[in-house]
Enzyme design. Structure first.
Site, PDB file in Angstrom:
ATOM      1  N   LYS A  37      15.308  26.488 -17.913  1.00  0.00           N
ATOM      2  CA  LYS A  37      16.759  26.535 -17.754  1.00  0.00           C
ATOM      3  C   LYS A  37      17.117  26.461 -16.280  1.00  0.00           C
ATOM      4  CE  LYS A  37      18.941  30.234 -17.267  1.00  0.00           C
ATOM      5  NZ  LYS A  37      19.506  31.058 -16.153  1.00  0.00           N
ATOM      6  N   LYS A  69      19.209  30.713  -4.946  1.00  0.00           N
ATOM      7  CA  LYS A  69      18.309  30.993  -6.076  1.00  0.00           C
ATOM      8  C   LYS A  69      17.632  29.708  -6.544  1.00  0.00           C
ATOM      9  CE  LYS A  69      16.167  33.170  -9.328  1.00  0.00           C
ATOM     10  NZ  LYS A  69      16.788  34.011 -10.371  1.00  0.00           N
ATOM     11  N   THR A  98      21.373  33.861 -13.188  1.00  0.00           N
ATOM     12  CA  THR A  98      21.113  32.575 -12.557  1.00  0.00           C
ATOM     13  C   THR A  98      21.857  31.507 -13.347  1.00  0.00           C
ATOM     14  OG1 THR A  98      18.927  33.267 -11.779  1.00  0.00           O
ATOM     15  CG2 THR A  98      19.343  30.896 -11.893  1.00  0.00           C
TER      16      THR A  98
END
Length: 290
Positions: free
Chosen positions: A240, A172, A97
């Protein structure tokens, strides 16, 4: 069966690479910690390599599942990077990701070198990786995706191309935005029930069958009520990811007020020493402040 390199053997990559070997693919692994690569070979067979370039040499597909934008650049670029070892026509599949920006940057470099590139972040957590039941959101050309999809099927419940390079990463981000709001809502409901003297598990058994039901509710409510938070995706990694979401929202002019708020709640959890706990630990924050 394909010749496959797999770069990054964390909690997700280790079992994903294992599924490739179990399906009969010829797998070479690379990990920054050579001990982890040796442990994978001892369990699954195949071979390990000292650098991404060595792992990628002769591979039809190079899969990566590393940490962040900088980690991805490090395994792709430079004299020891995977791109230097990949042959013409090989396809790089990124399960990390990362930002859509680095995805598009690396895809452009790969294609200029005659190599394919598919961004393919995954959802389903450690359990999904171990069970070979991940949801994979992909971006890239139709041709690159068509080549890579049968290999990704080794560990996928569903795998779909959603657009050109970067589309998988945008999908995502949408996934993580949904999770942030869902987990906070579940945490508040369970906290509220505890304060009201309710049997949270009994209530969830009822409400999970109605409009409030979700994967998070079914799979995380018991451990949240028990104060156990080592069953999934870590808070540090979620922050993150949410940082990528919020930065991208600024770039495209989207408004993410709930996501921004939950990101700060996760920051509180980090300050409480819970950065390595899973994302359901939002309830810990509520219990400690309320």
């Amino acid at each position: 069966m394909a010749r496959v390199a797999f770069l990054g053997l964390g909690v997700m990559g280790f079992p994903m690479a294992g599924h490739l070997a179990a399906k009969g693919h010829q797998v070479t692994v690379y990990n920054r910690s050579a001990a982890k690569a040796a442990a994978w070979v001892a369990r699954h067979g195949g071979t390990s390599a000292a650098t991404p370039r060595e792992a990628a040499a002769g591979a039809d597909f190079v899969m990566a599942c590393v940490g962040n934008d900088d980690d991805l650049r490090a395994v792709c670029l430079g004299p020891d990077g995977a791109f230097a070892g990949m042959g013409q026509g090989a396809v790089f599949v990124d399960h990390t990701t990362v930002s859509a920006q680095v995805t598009r940057e690396l895809a452009e470099i790969a294609r200029a070198q005659g190599k394919g590139f598919v961004d393919a972040p995954v959802s389903g957590g450690q359990a999904g990786a171990e069970n070979g039941a991940l949801s994979i959101m992909c971006g890239g050309t139709e041709a690159d995706y068509a080549l890579a999809e049968p290999v990704m099927a080794s560990y996928a419940r569903i795998c779909r191309r959603l657009g050109d390079s970067g589309a998988g990463q945008i999908a995502k981000m949408m996934n993580q935005i949904c999770i942030a709001g869902l987990v906070q809502g579940l945490a508040e409901a369970l906290h509220f029930g505890q304060k009201a003297g309710m049997d949270g598990a009994a209530v969830v058994e009822v409400i999970s069958q109605g409009a409030a039901g979700s994967w998070q509710m079914v799979n995380r409510h018991k451990t949240m009520l028990e104060g156990k938070f080592d069953f999934g995706f870590a808070v540090d990694w979620m922050r993150k990811d949410l940082g990528i979401c919020l930065s991208t929202a600024d770039e495209i002019g989207a408004s993410l007020p709930v996501t921004a708020l939950v990101d700060q709640f996760y920051k509180d959890v980090q300050r409480m020493g819970g950065g390595r706990g899973d994302t359901s630990s939002l309830i810990r924050r509520l219990n400690e402040i309320g």
